[in-house]
Motif scaffolding. Structure first.
Motif, short mmCIF file in Angstrom:
data_model
loop_
_atom_site.label_atom_id
_atom_site.label_comp_id
_atom_site.label_asym_id
_atom_site.label_seq_id
_atom_site.Cartn_x
_atom_site.Cartn_y
_atom_site.Cartn_z
N PHE A 66 0.84 -1.17 0.08
CA PHE A 66 0.02 -0.10 0.07
C PHE A 66 0.82 1.38 -0.06
N GLY A 67 2.01 1.20 -0.56
CA GLY A 67 2.97 2.20 -0.81
C GLY A 67 3.52 1.78 -2.31
N GLU A 68 4.53 1.75 -2.74
CA GLU A 68 5.05 1.81 -3.90
C GLU A 68 4.29 0.66 -4.73
N MET A 69 3.85 0.01 -4.32
CA MET A 69 2.88 -1.17 -5.38
C MET A 69 1.60 -0.53 -5.84
N LYS A 70 1.08 0.39 -4.95
CA LYS A 70 -0.12 1.03 -5.33
C LYS A 70 -0.20 2.24 -5.78
N PHE A 71 0.82 3.10 -5.48
CA PHE A 71 1.02 4.47 -6.14
C PHE A 71 2.40 4.48 -6.86
N GLN A 72 2.23 5.11 -7.82
CA GLN A 72 3.57 5.19 -8.66
C GLN A 72 4.62 6.15 -7.87
N ASN A 73 4.16 7.19 -7.36
CA ASN A 73 4.87 7.99 -6.78
C ASN A 73 4.52 8.41 -5.27
N LYS A 74 5.20 9.04 -4.56
CA LYS A 74 4.70 9.42 -3.10
C LYS A 74 3.65 10.46 -3.22
N GLU A 75 3.86 11.54 -4.30
CA GLU A 75 2.75 12.23 -4.52
C GLU A 75 1.55 12.09 -5.04
N ASP A 76 1.45 10.43 -5.59
CA ASP A 76 0.26 10.11 -6.16
C ASP A 76 -0.55 9.40 -4.85
N VAL A 77 -0.28 9.44 -3.49
CA VAL A 77 -0.87 8.69 -2.54
C VAL A 77 -2.15 9.67 -2.41
N THR A 78 -3.25 8.84 -2.27
CA THR A 78 -4.56 9.67 -2.50
C THR A 78 -4.95 9.94 -0.78
N ASP A 79 -5.85 10.76 -0.63
CA ASP A 79 -6.38 11.29 0.56
C ASP A 79 -7.02 10.17 1.59
N GLU A 80 -7.41 9.18 0.75
CA GLU A 80 -8.14 7.70 1.38
C GLU A 80 -6.75 7.26 2.30
N PHE A 81 -5.69 7.36 1.80
CA PHE A 81 -4.40 6.43 2.61
C PHE A 81 -3.73 7.69 3.35
N GLY A 82 -4.31 8.85 3.42
CA GLY A 82 -3.48 10.13 3.96
C GLY A 82 -3.73 10.38 5.35
N PRO A 83 -3.21 11.28 6.13
CA PRO A 83 -3.63 11.49 7.59
C PRO A 83 -4.72 12.20 8.05
N PRO A 84 -5.26 12.37 9.06
CA PRO A 84 -6.31 13.29 9.55
C PRO A 84 -5.80 14.65 9.75
N ASP A 85 -4.95 14.96 8.78
CA ASP A 85 -4.36 16.31 9.01
C ASP A 85 -3.99 16.94 7.74
#
Length: 700
Positions: free
Chosen positions: A263-282
């Motif tokens: 649920f890091g590099e296998m799901k998202f091409q780059n770190k900037e591509d990580v979606t809000d769904e997998f982001g922090p409550p901030d």
């Protein structure tokens, strides 16, 4: 409620009525009834998380070996390794004559009592209490909607009661099998206890996240053990807690070890591509965060706890497989980690790989490493490897009488040692050989910063043992002879597997979101999937290994399976600096065989006799008289006959003093070949190359 829960389990697992306790609705069965069976549904790791099929979802054909020509002979011990990613429950093979999963049979030396203490959080309920595939990670699978008050009993049964969900495999079974019945495990379950802080306040910590990723206004890097133990003691009291030898703290949700890559590099091409769904409550924080081995993962994955152990306790999560508990309990018993960073710069090869519980053998199980995020944990990390010989000796779970202890320095004066070693899963006969290097590792220094295959030096021993794919070792990649260098102290790497195939294994690890294949790194533990040595030639592996610096020559001479299917190998080790006091000699006798048709093969069987004579020896840590009464011979075959070719299935043979053994040579008749041929066989003593014999096989 109990009856409703029972019906849900029947629907989801098709569990026979006899294995359900009606009063609680929990899964249970008698050990004798727990038989492995085919997976009734598609592999649960074939999920929605990746845009295309991943390579571990596809079967890989086994390599086959044969010589060109009609009726060609085959290698005696071909290496058909299987990557962990392609394994299924069909790979499990029961050890003949054992029932280590019987909970009524206790450890003969010690039966450890463990407390399984369950923890959840204000923001993280147990995954199995939620609807199927409803969590951020697509969990739970197979079991869902378990009432919170029954979760502790569920996990106690899942981990340590043979049942259909765990296919009859338990933590108790692992330790009983690994120790040949010496160590057993029984568990008491407590909780669930609601932790006073949120899950990520414990998961985000100083080393792996480097202090980053904590939402504003909150405190992270909290000590999970402090709060968990306080809740447990407040419930049961110190007197009850004192009745247990150790504690497994089981945390609700995922662990970071099994999610940082999937649920890091296998799901998202780059770190900037990580979606809000997998982001922090901030909103002020990025959706990615630091993680252990590489620069980034999704924030959600980084906020999960990482399994670990300290004296007397360990922490795991719902996605932590049974092997994780065995791994962490090994730490509780006093052995450290022996694994590398597979993604380090500079690169470093894995240490002991899939063959050892304290390395990535923890990841073994159907589906391999990328299925370890499943809840319940029925994929990778559910069936870990046994401990290697060095660690079994340290733990005291192998009899000294079953280990042959040699001295490198004494081999020169004793001559070659020949021994039959049995697969470690069987725990019968000779379990292995330990060669102590009294003056230490004599290999020249190497640089781990420039050479990824550098072992770092500083070893005190070599070990030789045999792996077969049965029991918990069913999910190791291969069967064969495992050679390793070891240290006496837990200074990693303290076990270094000698790789029979050190070249890059050149396999795809996963496919990136943009479709780019990502190869396994040179540090990936699966690079050692083909590390075992095999008997004979053309196996795809090696049958011998020479360490010039340490003046040692190792041989894999032959293999055998008994009528029950137990695997053993005949192995040998000698010093390059001496043949011992024995008289060496050899004699070979002629034979005749019928010529094959054109394009076919004939078989010559020629007797070879050890004409030497044994002498008394000393100097090893134990009496080795029974193991120095043989010699090893190098055998070669050739013919000058036009149109004929020769092949030997085994380039080495062994015979005891005074013994005659058959040596087989294959000969092929090509089109246009002359009608008959004389095939010369030469057998030369490895101990004394001046002792050699040549004879002929007449093919007519």
């Amino acid at each position: 409620m109990a009856g409703m829960f029972t019906r849900r389990l029947r629907t989801k697992l098709a569990v026979p009525a006899a294995v359900l306790i009606a009063s609680t609705g929990l899964l249970f069965t008698d050990p004798a009834a727990a038989q492995p069976r085919p997976e009734p549904t598609p592999n649960p790791w074939q999920m929605r998380h990746w845009p295309q099929t991943q390579p571990w979802q596809e079967s890989e054909p086994l390599r086959t070996w044969s010589l060109p020509g009609t009726e060609a002979p085959a290698p005696i011990d071909p290496q058909n390794y299987e990557l962990p990613d392609h394994m299924t429950w069909d790979d499990y093979k029961r050890i003949p004559g054992t029932k280590w999963n019987n909970p009524n049979v206790k450890g003969s030396v010690r039966n450890f009592r463990g407390a399984l203490v369950l923890l959840d959080y204000p923001d993280q309920p147990f995954a199995i209490t939620q609807p199927k595939n409803s969590t951020l990670y697509g969990n739970p699978n197979l079991v869902s909607d378990v009432p919170r008050e029954q979760v502790a009993q569920f996990y106690k049964d899942f981990l340590n009661t043979p049942n259909e969900l765990n296919r009859g495999h338990t933590i108790h079974e692992y330790w009983m099998e690994d120790s040949a019945g010496r160590f057993g495990i029984e568990l008491g379950a407590f909780g669930a206890y609601r932790m006073p802080s949120k899950s990520y306040q414990y998961g985000i910590e100083a080393s792996m996240q480097r202090g980053a990723g904590c939402p504003a206004g909150e405190t992270c890097q909290l000590n999970i053990r402090t709060d968990a133990r306080a809740a447990w003691i407040a419930d049961v009291g110190e007197d009850v807690a004192a009745q247990y030898d150790f504690v497994f703290f089981l945390s609700a949700g995922q662990d970071e070890s099994s999610t940082w890559q999937e649920f890091g590099e296998m799901k998202f091409q780059n770190k900037e591509d990580v979606t809000d769904e997998f982001g922090p409550p901030d909103a002020a924080l990025p959706n990615w965060n630091n993680t252990r081995y590489v620069e980034w993962s999704s924030w959600a994955a980084s906020a999960n706890i990482w399994p670990n152990a300290t004296q007397g306790s360990s922490t795991q999560a719902e996605s932590s497989g049974m092997s994780t508990y065995a791994h962490e309990f090994s730490h509780i018993l006093g052995i450290g980690d022996n694994y590398n960073n597979p993604y380090s710069v500079p690169a470093r090869r894995a240490y002991s790989g899939p063959w050892e519980m304290l390395d990535r053998g923890t990841f073994n199980g159907p589906g391999g490493p990328h299925s370890r995020w499943l809840i319940p944990a029925v994929g990778g990390s559910s069936m870990g490897a046994q401990h290697m010989l060095r660690n079994k000796l340290k733990l005291g779970i192998v009899d000294e009488q079953n280990v042959l202890r040699l001295s490198r320095e004494a081999l020169g004066s004793s001559g070659v040692v020949v021994a039959k070693v049995t697969a470690r899963a069987a725990q019968q006969g000779l379990a292995g050989v330990n060669i102590a290097m009294g003056t230490g590792d004599l290999a020249a220094p190497c640089d781990v910063n420039t050479d990824p295959l550098c072992d770092g030096r500083g070893y005190q021993n070599y070990t030789v043992e045999v792996i077969d794919r049965m029991g918990f070792d069913s999910f190791t990649p291969d069967a064969g002879v495992l050679l390793a260098k070891t240290k006496n102290q837990d200074n990693a790497p303290f076990i270094w597997t000698v790789d029979a195939n050190p070249q890059d294994i050149d396999k795809v690890d996963f496919v990136k979101p943009d479709g780019t294949p990502q190869k396994m790194t040179i540090g990936d533990y699966r690079q050692l999937s083909d590390a075992l040595f095999h008997a004979g030639v053309d196996s795809g592996s090696g049958f011998e290994y020479v360490d010039q610096a340490n003046r040692l020559h190792f041989y894999v001479l032959d293999l055998q399976r008994d009528r029950r299917g137990i695997l053993s190998y005949t192995v040998a080790v000698r010093s390059l600096d001496g043949a011992g006091p024995h008289v060496r000699g050899v004699k070979a006798y002629p034979s005749v065989t019928k010529a094959p048709r054109t394009g076919g093969w004939a078989k010559c069987v020629l007797p070879v006799r050890n004409t030497g004579k044994a002498a008394p020896v000393s100097g090893h840590p134990e009496d080795v008289t029974a193991y120095v009464g043989s010699d090893v011979y190098r055998v070669k075959a050739a013919t000058s006959a036009r149109g004929w070719t020769t092949w030997v299935a085994n380039a080495v043979a062994t015979a005891k003093f005074g013994q005659t053994v058959p040596v087989t040579v294959y000969v092929k008749r090509d089109p246009g070949a002359q009608r008959s041929a004389a095939v010369q066989l030469t057998a030369t003593s490895e101990s004394d190359p001046t002792k050699s014999a040549t004879t002929s096989c007449i093919v007519v």
